[in-house]
Design a protein around this motif. Structure first.
Motif, PDB file in Angstrom:
ATOM      1  N   ALA A  45       0.836  -1.208   0.000  1.00 48.40           N
ATOM      2  CA  ALA A  45       0.000   0.000   0.000  1.00 48.40           C
ATOM      3  C   ALA A  45       0.871   1.258   0.000  1.00 48.40           C
ATOM      4  CB  ALA A  45      -0.916  -0.001   1.219  1.00 48.40           C
ATOM      5  N   ALA A  46       1.944   1.249   0.781  1.00 47.97           N
ATOM      6  CA  ALA A  46       2.832   2.411   0.821  1.00 47.97           C
ATOM      7  C   ALA A  46       3.506   2.623  -0.538  1.00 47.97           C
ATOM      8  CB  ALA A  46       3.883   2.234   1.911  1.00 47.97           C
ATOM      9  N   LEU A  47       3.899   1.541  -1.172  1.00 43.50           N
ATOM     10  CA  LEU A  47       4.520   1.656  -2.496  1.00 43.50           C
ATOM     11  C   LEU A  47       3.525   2.189  -3.524  1.00 43.50           C
ATOM     12  CD1 LEU A  47       6.695  -1.583  -2.649  1.00 43.50           C
ATOM     13  CD2 LEU A  47       7.496   0.769  -2.438  1.00 43.50           C
ATOM     14  N   GLU A  48       2.287   1.726  -3.449  1.00 43.18           N
ATOM     15  CA  GLU A  48       1.260   2.211  -4.377  1.00 43.18           C
ATOM     16  C   GLU A  48       1.030   3.706  -4.186  1.00 43.18           C
ATOM     17  OE1 GLU A  48      -2.143  -0.255  -3.744  1.00 43.18           O
ATOM     18  OE2 GLU A  48      -1.240  -1.977  -4.738  1.00 43.18           O
ATOM     19  N   GLU A  49       1.031   4.173  -2.937  1.00 42.18           N
ATOM     20  CA  GLU A  49       0.860   5.597  -2.672  1.00 42.18           C
ATOM     21  C   GLU A  49       2.010   6.402  -3.260  1.00 42.18           C
ATOM     22  OE1 GLU A  49       0.308   6.400   1.483  1.00 42.18           O
ATOM     23  OE2 GLU A  49      -1.323   4.947   1.656  1.00 42.18           O
ATOM     24  N   LYS A  50       3.218   5.916  -3.095  1.00 45.45           N
ATOM     25  CA  LYS A  50       4.379   6.621  -3.650  1.00 45.45           C
ATOM     26  C   LYS A  50       4.309   6.671  -5.169  1.00 45.45           C
ATOM     27  CE  LYS A  50       7.812   5.982  -0.049  1.00 45.45           C
ATOM     28  NZ  LYS A  50       9.153   5.509   0.273  1.00 45.45           N
ATOM     29  N   ILE A  51       3.921   5.568  -5.784  1.00 50.17           N
ATOM     30  CA  ILE A  51       3.818   5.527  -7.246  1.00 50.17           C
ATOM     31  C   ILE A  51       2.761   6.513  -7.718  1.00 50.17           C
ATOM     32  CG2 ILE A  51       3.097   4.078  -9.192  1.00 50.17           C
ATOM     33  CD1 ILE A  51       4.459   1.720  -7.718  1.00 50.17           C
ATOM     34  N   ALA A  52       1.619   6.534  -7.023  1.00 55.03           N
ATOM     35  CA  ALA A  52       0.556   7.467  -7.404  1.00 55.03           C
ATOM     36  C   ALA A  52       1.031   8.909  -7.268  1.00 55.03           C
ATOM     37  CB  ALA A  52      -0.684   7.231  -6.541  1.00 55.03           C
ATOM     38  N   ALA A  53       1.745   9.222  -6.188  1.00 54.80           N
ATOM     39  CA  ALA A  53       2.258  10.584  -5.989  1.00 54.80           C
ATOM     40  C   ALA A  53       3.250  10.948  -7.081  1.00 54.80           C
ATOM     41  CB  ALA A  53       2.908  10.703  -4.610  1.00 54.80           C
TER      42      ALA A  53
END
Length: 126
Positions: free
Chosen positions: A103-111
């Motif tokens: 989930a943290a990686l997905e947030e970083k990718i989205a940002a």
């Protein structure tokens, strides 16, 4: 490798096995050395001629007596134990450093994607 179809354990599996079975690992190391001796892979020849003593041209540190061999074997056992302790210490140090969650990686990718989208819009205005 071909029997297992290239199935290989990852570093954590190996580390867990090593931590859970230190006596077995030490036994395998010792058995391997004994196997090498049985297969004559070590050149530790003993020479004797009629009980006569001959002066050999050999450095003192290259002469191995049974007592010295026992000392060397104890030193090797200590080295293996120290190595296993160091590996265990490294495992404990790494235990608290968990990697980022999905989930943290997905947030970083989205940002990063949002940021990239804003950057391309600015450059297209120029």
């Amino acid at each position: 490798m071909w029997l297992l179809r290239r199935l290989a354990p990852d570093f954590k599996t190996i580390a867990d096995f090593r931590r859970d079975h230190p006596k077995a690992l030490k036994g395998v190391c010792r058995a391997f050395i004994l196997l090498c001796r049985r297969l004559d892979l070590f050149g530790g020849e003993l020479l004797a001629i009629d009980g006569s003593k001959f002066r050999a041209v050999n450095a003192r540190e290259r002469s191995y007596t049974p007592a010295r061999l026992a000392t060397l074997q104890r030193d090797i056992d200590r080295t293996i134990a120290r190595y296993l302790r160091e590996l265990e210490r490294q495992d404990q140090a790494e235990a608290g450093t968990e990697g980022p969650t999905a989930a943290a990686l997905e947030e970083k990718i989205a940002a990063l994607q949002q940021r990239r989208g804003r950057g391309t819009r600015r450059s297209s205005r120029s």
